[in-house]
Design a protein around this motif. Sequence first.
Motif, PDB file in Angstrom:
ATOM      1  N   THR A  90       0.538  -1.479   0.280  1.00 15.20           N
ATOM      2  CA  THR A  90       0.335   0.030  -0.025  1.00 15.20           C
ATOM      3  C   THR A  90       1.457   1.060  -0.456  1.00 15.20           C
ATOM      4  OG1 THR A  90      -0.085   0.100   2.796  1.00 15.20           O
ATOM      5  CG2 THR A  90      -1.994  -0.831   1.081  1.00 15.20           C
ATOM      6  N   PHE A  91       0.138   2.134  -0.068  1.00 13.05           N
ATOM      7  CA  PHE A  91       1.046   3.599  -0.449  1.00 13.05           C
ATOM      8  C   PHE A  91       1.731   3.844   0.720  1.00 13.05           C
ATOM      9  CE2 PHE A  91       1.517   7.770   1.031  1.00 13.05           C
ATOM     10  CZ  PHE A  91       1.912   8.611  -0.376  1.00 13.05           C
ATOM     11  N   TYR A  92       0.777   3.313   2.302  1.00 17.72           N
ATOM     12  CA  TYR A  92       1.482   3.062   3.667  1.00 17.72           C
ATOM     13  C   TYR A  92       2.568   2.688   3.957  1.00 17.72           C
ATOM     14  CZ  TYR A  92       1.177   2.369   8.659  1.00 17.72           C
ATOM     15  OH  TYR A  92       0.773   1.648  10.139  1.00 17.72           O
ATOM     16  N   ASP A  93       2.697   1.167   3.616  1.00 16.76           N
ATOM     17  CA  ASP A  93       4.032   0.778   2.991  1.00 16.76           C
ATOM     18  C   ASP A  93       4.738   1.097   2.514  1.00 16.76           C
ATOM     19  OD1 ASP A  93       2.718  -1.191   5.063  1.00 16.76           O
ATOM     20  OD2 ASP A  93       2.164  -2.488   2.972  1.00 16.76           O
ATOM     21  N   LEU A 112       4.847  12.487  10.318  1.00 19.71           N
ATOM     22  CA  LEU A 112       3.992  13.758   9.673  1.00 19.71           C
ATOM     23  C   LEU A 112       2.867  14.598  10.712  1.00 19.71           C
ATOM     24  CD1 LEU A 112       2.911  14.939   6.354  1.00 19.71           C
ATOM     25  CD2 LEU A 112       1.207  13.453   6.779  1.00 19.71           C
ATOM     26  N   VAL A 113       2.216  14.135  11.427  1.00 17.48           N
ATOM     27  CA  VAL A 113       1.513  14.908  12.100  1.00 17.48           C
ATOM     28  C   VAL A 113       2.135  15.287  13.315  1.00 17.48           C
ATOM     29  CG1 VAL A 113      -0.161  14.303  13.408  1.00 17.48           C
ATOM     30  CG2 VAL A 113      -0.400  12.630  11.690  1.00 17.48           C
ATOM     31  N   ALA A 114       3.102  15.084  13.939  1.00 19.44           N
ATOM     32  CA  ALA A 114       3.902  15.660  14.785  1.00 19.44           C
ATOM     33  C   ALA A 114       4.213  16.624  14.050  1.00 19.44           C
ATOM     34  CB  ALA A 114       4.601  15.038  15.363  1.00 19.44           C
ATOM     35  N   GLU A 115       4.731  16.733  13.019  1.00 16.23           N
ATOM     36  CA  GLU A 115       5.715  18.445  12.143  1.00 16.23           C
ATOM     37  C   GLU A 115       4.527  19.208  12.350  1.00 16.23           C
ATOM     38  OE1 GLU A 115       8.366  20.729  11.258  1.00 16.23           O
ATOM     39  OE2 GLU A 115       8.532  19.004  12.247  1.00 16.23           O
ATOM     40  N   PHE A 116       2.942  18.847  11.737  1.00 19.49           N
ATOM     41  CA  PHE A 116       2.122  19.350  11.140  1.00 19.49           C
ATOM     42  C   PHE A 116       1.573  20.004  12.309  1.00 19.49           C
ATOM     43  CE2 PHE A 116      -2.919  19.603  11.673  1.00 19.49           C
ATOM     44  CZ  PHE A 116      -2.619  21.139  10.309  1.00 19.49           C
ATOM     45  N   LEU A 167      -4.034   8.322  13.061  1.00 12.71           N
ATOM     46  CA  LEU A 167      -4.938   7.781  12.723  1.00 12.71           C
ATOM     47  C   LEU A 167      -5.980   7.224  11.178  1.00 12.71           C
ATOM     48  CD1 LEU A 167      -6.690   6.504  16.044  1.00 12.71           C
ATOM     49  CD2 LEU A 167      -4.568   5.404  14.755  1.00 12.71           C
ATOM     50  N   PHE A 168      -6.563   8.212  11.241  1.00 10.38           N
ATOM     51  CA  PHE A 168      -7.096   8.949   9.574  1.00 10.38           C
ATOM     52  C   PHE A 168      -6.476   8.434   8.874  1.00 10.38           C
ATOM     53  CE2 PHE A 168      -8.142  11.588   6.239  1.00 10.38           C
ATOM     54  CZ  PHE A 168      -9.435  11.076   6.147  1.00 10.38           C
ATOM     55  N   LEU A 169      -5.008   9.782   8.970  1.00  9.29           N
ATOM     56  CA  LEU A 169      -4.059   9.243   7.333  1.00  9.29           C
ATOM     57  C   LEU A 169      -3.264   7.953   7.274  1.00  9.29           C
ATOM     58  CD1 LEU A 169      -2.474  12.591   7.753  1.00  9.29           C
ATOM     59  CD2 LEU A 169      -3.734  11.946   6.475  1.00  9.29           C
ATOM     60  N   THR A 217      -7.613   1.539  13.012  1.00  7.34           N
ATOM     61  CA  THR A 217      -7.889   2.137  13.748  1.00  7.34           C
ATOM     62  C   THR A 217      -8.828   2.720  13.923  1.00  7.34           C
ATOM     63  OG1 THR A 217      -5.473   1.263  14.397  1.00  7.34           O
ATOM     64  CG2 THR A 217      -6.700   2.391  15.690  1.00  7.34           C
ATOM     65  N   TYR A 218      -8.721   3.760  13.222  1.00  5.61           N
ATOM     66  CA  TYR A 218      -9.264   5.413  13.492  1.00  5.61           C
ATOM     67  C   TYR A 218     -11.305   4.957  13.429  1.00  5.61           C
ATOM     68  CZ  TYR A 218     -11.831   9.094  12.377  1.00  5.61           C
ATOM     69  OH  TYR A 218     -12.626  10.771  12.072  1.00  5.61           O
ATOM     70  N   SER A 219     -11.834   3.618  12.230  1.00  6.40           N
ATOM     71  CA  SER A 219     -12.645   3.283  11.778  1.00  6.40           C
ATOM     72  C   SER A 219     -13.318   2.748  13.354  1.00  6.40           C
ATOM     73  CB  SER A 219     -12.832   2.461  10.804  1.00  6.40           C
ATOM     74  OG  SER A 219     -12.389   3.396   9.934  1.00  6.40           O
ATOM     75  N   GLU A 220     -12.218   2.011  13.633  1.00  7.07           N
ATOM     76  CA  GLU A 220     -12.726   1.129  14.637  1.00  7.07           C
ATOM     77  C   GLU A 220     -12.693   1.539  15.963  1.00  7.07           C
ATOM     78  OE1 GLU A 220      -8.981  -2.577  15.061  1.00  7.07           O
ATOM     79  OE2 GLU A 220      -9.405  -2.138  13.185  1.00  7.07           O
ATOM     80  N   GLN A 221     -12.198   2.852  16.295  1.00  2.00           N
ATOM     81  CA  GLN A 221     -12.097   3.862  17.242  1.00  2.00           C
ATOM     82  C   GLN A 221     -13.784   4.556  17.283  1.00  2.00           C
ATOM     83  OE1 GLN A 221      -8.086   5.270  18.582  1.00  2.00           O
ATOM     84  NE2 GLN A 221      -7.647   3.211  19.348  1.00  2.00           N
ATOM     85  N   ARG A 222     -13.416   5.180  15.888  1.00  2.00           N
ATOM     86  CA  ARG A 222     -14.677   6.141  15.993  1.00  2.00           C
ATOM     87  C   ARG A 222     -15.588   6.198  15.270  1.00  2.00           C
ATOM     88  NH1 ARG A 222     -13.456  11.018  17.853  1.00  2.00           N
ATOM     89  NH2 ARG A 222     -13.886  12.148  15.699  1.00  2.00           N
TER      90      ARG A 222
END
Length: 152
Positions: free
Chosen positions: A25-28, A39-43, A71-73, A82-87
């Motif tokens: 995947t793109f993620y991988d 990415l998220v920490a820098e943002f 989690l969303f990204l 995990t995002y969908s599982e939690q939210r």
Amino acid sequence: MTDTPKPLPRLTLRANETGPAVTETFYDQVGGHETFVKLVAEFYREIPADPVLGPMYPEADFAAAEQRLLLFLEQYWGGPSTYSEQRGHPRLRMRHTPFRVNPNARDRWLAHMRRAVDSLDLSPLHRETLWDYLERAAHAMVNSFEESAPPQ
């Protein structure tokens, strides 16, 4: 009588016409969890001080907001669900309706995110693929053309 649509055939991506199938995947491909954490920490590094965006986040919610974005990204780009599982379903526009997201807020969000994306060691193709999505998503979140923020 309604016809149930037939599923589309599975698309196989290949590096070239006869090359091996791309299964990651793109993620991988971009480095997985660690890349998205960076990415998220820098943002979020400069968001608390941003005069437009900072007030949109209750101070106690910065860590939670950072976690939700991570989690969303990750899920969007093919990582854990995990995002969908939690939210539940992301429902981005609905979740942003309590905030006045005008073009100025969008542009500030994009400036912080551009800095964050540019901090990653991504190939040009991966960087532009990620940026294209983030830019389109930011434009879709605009829900107001009023210049001032609502009273807090």
